[in-house]
Enzyme design. Sequence first.
Site, mmCIF file in Angstrom:
data_model
loop_
_atom_site.group_PDB
_atom_site.id
_atom_site.type_symbol
_atom_site.label_atom_id
_atom_site.label_comp_id
_atom_site.label_asym_id
_atom_site.label_seq_id
_atom_site.Cartn_x
_atom_site.Cartn_y
_atom_site.Cartn_z
ATOM 1 N N HIS A 1 -0.164 11.577 -1.765
ATOM 2 C CA HIS A 1 0.333 12.496 -2.787
ATOM 3 C C HIS A 1 1.047 13.706 -2.184
ATOM 4 O O HIS A 1 1.224 14.713 -2.872
ATOM 5 C CB HIS A 1 -0.818 13.011 -3.664
ATOM 6 C CG HIS A 1 -1.487 11.964 -4.491
ATOM 7 N ND1 HIS A 1 -2.328 11.033 -3.940
ATOM 8 C CD2 HIS A 1 -1.427 11.689 -5.820
ATOM 9 C CE1 HIS A 1 -2.784 10.237 -4.900
ATOM 10 N NE2 HIS A 1 -2.245 10.607 -6.043
ATOM 11 N N GLU B 1 5.244 2.414 -13.971
ATOM 12 C CA GLU B 1 6.499 2.979 -13.495
ATOM 13 C C GLU B 1 7.624 1.945 -13.445
ATOM 14 O O GLU B 1 8.768 2.258 -13.749
ATOM 15 C CB GLU B 1 6.309 3.620 -12.119
ATOM 16 C CG GLU B 1 5.594 4.962 -12.136
ATOM 17 C CD GLU B 1 4.074 4.830 -12.132
ATOM 18 O OE1 GLU B 1 3.571 3.687 -12.257
ATOM 19 O OE2 GLU B 1 3.384 5.862 -12.002
ATOM 20 N N GLU C 1 5.158 9.575 -17.802
ATOM 21 C CA GLU C 1 3.736 9.648 -18.110
ATOM 22 C C GLU C 1 3.326 11.079 -18.434
ATOM 23 O O GLU C 1 3.558 12.008 -17.644
ATOM 24 C CB GLU C 1 2.932 9.139 -16.909
ATOM 25 C CG GLU C 1 3.203 7.693 -16.562
ATOM 26 C CD GLU C 1 2.757 7.317 -15.163
ATOM 27 O OE1 GLU C 1 2.992 6.154 -14.769
ATOM 28 O OE2 GLU C 1 2.196 8.189 -14.455
ATOM 29 N N ASP D 1 5.530 9.954 -4.131
ATOM 30 C CA ASP D 1 4.746 8.927 -3.438
ATOM 31 C C ASP D 1 4.610 7.662 -4.274
ATOM 32 O O ASP D 1 4.383 6.573 -3.731
ATOM 33 C CB ASP D 1 3.340 9.457 -3.122
ATOM 34 C CG ASP D 1 3.366 10.845 -2.542
ATOM 35 O OD1 ASP D 1 3.114 10.997 -1.346
ATOM 36 O OD2 ASP D 1 3.640 11.798 -3.298
ATOM 37 N N PHE D 2 4.726 7.771 -5.596
ATOM 38 C CA PHE D 2 4.522 6.618 -6.477
ATOM 39 C C PHE D 2 5.779 5.753 -6.581
ATOM 40 O O PHE D 2 5.799 4.782 -7.337
ATOM 41 C CB PHE D 2 4.116 7.087 -7.875
ATOM 42 C CG PHE D 2 2.901 7.988 -7.912
ATOM 43 C CD1 PHE D 2 1.996 8.017 -6.859
ATOM 44 C CD2 PHE D 2 2.672 8.811 -9.001
ATOM 45 C CE1 PHE D 2 0.889 8.850 -6.888
ATOM 46 C CE2 PHE D 2 1.569 9.645 -9.048
ATOM 47 C CZ PHE D 2 0.671 9.669 -7.993
ATOM 48 N N ILE D 3 6.818 6.100 -5.847
ATOM 49 C CA ILE D 3 8.083 5.372 -5.971
ATOM 50 C C ILE D 3 7.939 3.907 -5.559
ATOM 51 O O ILE D 3 8.711 3.038 -6.006
ATOM 52 C CB ILE D 3 9.190 6.068 -5.148
ATOM 53 C CG1 ILE D 3 10.571 5.653 -5.664
ATOM 54 C CG2 ILE D 3 9.034 5.796 -3.670
ATOM 55 C CD1 ILE D 3 10.871 6.102 -7.071
ATOM 56 N N PHE E 1 4.771 11.912 -8.978
ATOM 57 C CA PHE E 1 4.860 12.295 -7.567
ATOM 58 C C PHE E 1 5.778 11.288 -6.882
ATOM 59 O O PHE E 1 5.739 10.092 -7.185
ATOM 60 C CB PHE E 1 3.489 12.265 -6.880
ATOM 61 C CG PHE E 1 2.545 13.378 -7.280
ATOM 62 C CD1 PHE E 1 2.924 14.365 -8.177
ATOM 63 C CD2 PHE E 1 1.275 13.426 -6.744
ATOM 64 C CE1 PHE E 1 2.050 15.382 -8.537
ATOM 65 C CE2 PHE E 1 0.391 14.439 -7.090
ATOM 66 C CZ PHE E 1 0.785 15.420 -7.998
#
Length: 334
Positions: free
Chosen positions: A133, A65, A34, A90-92, A88
């Site tokens: 985050h 994602e 992104e 955290d977005f996994i 980040f």
Amino acid sequence: MNSTPVRNLRFSQVIGEAISLEMEADEKVLLLGEDIGRSGGVFGVTRQLQARFGEARVRDTPISEMAFTGMGVGLAMAGYRPVVEIMFVDFIGVCLEQVMNAMSKIPYMSGGNTRVPMVLRTAGGCIGSAAQHSQCLWGLFAHLPGMAVVCPSSPHDYKGLMAASIQSDDPVVFIENKRQLNKLVSSYPLDAFVPEERYTVPLGKAKVVREGSDLTLVTISASVGDALVAASRLEGEGVSVEVVDLRTLVPLDIATVATSVSKTGRLLVVDEDFLSFGMSGEIIARTLEELGTAAVRQVKRHAMPDIPLPASIALEQAAVPSADSIADVIRSMS
């Protein structure tokens, strides 16, 4: 110490330089993520790369994602070397299926006949961005078999480990630290020299970045810099601290850690990731298995407590290991 002048680069530019050199050397290297093209990514790592290599190789993706991570898996299976950015770490959660059940397991489930030479780039670390985050989560990835987990600390290693990750025929999770990315490489407390040419740093090789005799401090990522600052302060108090930079969690170089602890007899593991079921406990357990309990006089962990990260900077600083808190923990081990 290298006497060559340090280039006026930010950590983010060092990573971008490594990626650019790998793209020059191998047309199969592609970038997905992104805002990585026109904008160059949230930290500017991929700035100018789309203009240089074209939209076919540096792809701005939708905010999906799961879709573009899966696209990266497919490209890797087809012979390309995709570098996929998850903004980040955290977005996994929104693409974990592709990471834990596709990227990491397809080489095994195919009997080694299908390789997945893919790098998942992401950023962890605490910069006052609250609970969703500010996590590191390298312990989560290390718990899942089938992929390397790389967490550099020094400018030199950021470039060399990124190059080695892209060249690897196995999947790699490469976790940068948000606390470092916008800083100049000259802010790092050791030699910040980064060669301009292409080079690699091998995966799975820890490094003793400061020698000492009283205690072994093992850590990773930006906490290595904090550890070096704490060790320098304690030297003036008559405490000699040896600092080991793991550089990668998977593969894990426990031999270097054990060699150091066999000399000092004391082990402190510092981790910006969460305390329970993570890196700190694993390092201590493996060290004791390697050396036996009689060889180690004292062990201690200093890590993020098991809480969501506070939004308040003051509360975050109270929770996250720092040079000051590391020094205090070492004093308590005397």
